[in-house]
Design a protein around this motif. Structure first.
Motif, PDB file in Angstrom:
ATOM      1  N   PHE A  99    -107.999-113.453  46.485  1.00  0.00           N
ATOM      2  CA  PHE A  99    -107.095-114.549  46.819  1.00  0.00           C
ATOM      3  C   PHE A  99    -107.154-115.623  45.745  1.00  0.00           C
ATOM      4  O   PHE A  99    -108.220-115.921  45.217  1.00  0.00           O
ATOM      5  CB  PHE A  99    -107.485-115.187  48.165  1.00  0.00           C
ATOM      6  CG  PHE A  99    -107.861-114.204  49.227  1.00  0.00           C
ATOM      7  CD1 PHE A  99    -106.905-113.415  49.839  1.00  0.00           C
ATOM      8  CD2 PHE A  99    -109.187-114.050  49.611  1.00  0.00           C
ATOM      9  CE1 PHE A  99    -107.251-112.502  50.820  1.00  0.00           C
ATOM     10  CE2 PHE A  99    -109.553-113.135  50.587  1.00  0.00           C
ATOM     11  CZ  PHE A  99    -108.574-112.361  51.192  1.00  0.00           C
TER      12      PHE A  99
ATOM     13  N   ARG B  28    -105.819-119.815  49.275  1.00  0.00           N
ATOM     14  CA  ARG B  28    -106.695-119.671  50.432  1.00  0.00           C
ATOM     15  C   ARG B  28    -106.896-120.979  51.184  1.00  0.00           C
ATOM     16  O   ARG B  28    -107.152-120.968  52.396  1.00  0.00           O
ATOM     17  CB  ARG B  28    -108.044-119.103  49.988  1.00  0.00           C
ATOM     18  CG  ARG B  28    -108.791-118.325  51.068  1.00  0.00           C
ATOM     19  CD  ARG B  28    -107.991-117.157  51.556  1.00  0.00           C
ATOM     20  NE  ARG B  28    -108.757-116.273  52.436  1.00  0.00           N
ATOM     21  CZ  ARG B  28    -108.196-115.335  53.175  1.00  0.00           C
ATOM     22  NH1 ARG B  28    -106.897-115.148  53.145  1.00  0.00           N
ATOM     23  NH2 ARG B  28    -108.932-114.549  53.943  1.00  0.00           N
TER      24      ARG B  28
ATOM     25  N   ARG C 281    -103.318-111.473  55.063  1.00  0.00           N
ATOM     26  CA  ARG C 281    -104.394-111.515  54.067  1.00  0.00           C
ATOM     27  C   ARG C 281    -105.768-111.726  54.721  1.00  0.00           C
ATOM     28  O   ARG C 281    -106.495-112.684  54.393  1.00  0.00           O
ATOM     29  CB  ARG C 281    -104.109-112.603  53.024  1.00  0.00           C
ATOM     30  CG  ARG C 281    -102.874-112.340  52.193  1.00  0.00           C
ATOM     31  CD  ARG C 281    -102.562-113.458  51.219  1.00  0.00           C
ATOM     32  NE  ARG C 281    -102.136-114.670  51.893  1.00  0.00           N
ATOM     33  CZ  ARG C 281    -100.881-114.908  52.296  1.00  0.00           C
ATOM     34  NH1 ARG C 281     -99.951-114.015  52.063  1.00  0.00           N
ATOM     35  NH2 ARG C 281    -100.568-116.044  52.906  1.00  0.00           N
TER      36      ARG C 281
END
Length: 219
Positions: free
Chosen positions: A31, A72, A104
């Motif tokens: 990420f 993130r 995710r």
């Protein structure tokens, strides 16, 4: 300017490229990050969250926008937001939360969502049956939430439910499942060590060694 645009602007202005690389490396490069440590992120979002709590209404459109951003820090903001407004979440919101969970997913977000989903049980008795259903889901991250949704409940833990959910996950070779089994048992051993000892005695031959090792840590 929308709430999402305001936060995005704040995050971008506070980005630290070197820290972002370190944070991304810690997550195995899965990420992108702005590189904003948790205390700074919470400081940047403090006024927004304060106002949202005062409104006593979840802005799902805002959370959807956050969820679409790949950085993130926005995933963490979604979790911070829902934890703060836990009392406003209903059973009917679970499908939307599940969508966030499966966007995710990795341990860092999953371990934030487990209590968000689990705590709905305190106001809606349908959550235990849903967790049993989730404990057999094809998505192992969903199963991990089912296993750990009672973490830190202490005397409010339903051990029969915990047992059934764990048994449903025996035979898995997925690290994050076997770690979750051990973690849930280890946590409950702080409240009822005898129950956990008996559980291990009954099922040790079916349990992954990682689960047994983690479950036995405080016994």
């Amino acid at each position: 300017m929308s709430k999402y645009s305001e936060i995005k602007t704040l995050f971008e202005a506070s980005a630290q490229p070197d820290t972002a690389r370190s944070m991304s490396d810690y997550m195995r490069g899965q990420f992108p990050f702005y590189g904003i440590p948790a205390p700074k992120r919470k400081q940047l979002c403090r006024e927004l969250l304060k106002q949202e709590k005062k409104n006593k209404q979840i802005d799902w459109d805002f959370l959807n926008e956050c969820c679409e951003n790949v950085h993130r820090e926005f995933a963490y903001l979604v979790i911070d937001y829902l934890q703060l407004l836990q009392s406003c979440i209903t059973y009917d919101d679970v499908p939307t939360i599940r969508k966030f969970i499966q966007t995710r997913p990795w341990w860092d977000t999953i371990d934030g969502f487990d209590s968000i989903v689990g705590d709905i049980a305190f106001v809606d008795g349908r959550i235990p049956d849903l967790m049993l259903e989730w404990s057999r889901d094809d998505d192992f991250w969903i199963r991990r939430i089912a296993i750990d949704h009672q973490l830190c409940r202490r005397e409010k833990t339903d051990p029969a439910l915990l047992e059934q959910i764990i048994v449903n996950n025996f035979g898995s070779d997925e690290f994050f499942i076997n770690k979750a089994i051990g973690w849930s048992l280890r946590e409950y051993s702080k409240t009822d060590p005898e129950w956990v000892r008996n559980f291990i005695a009954r099922y040790e031959h079916q349990m992954n060694r990682l689960s047994v090792r983690e479950a036995s840590k405080y016994l």
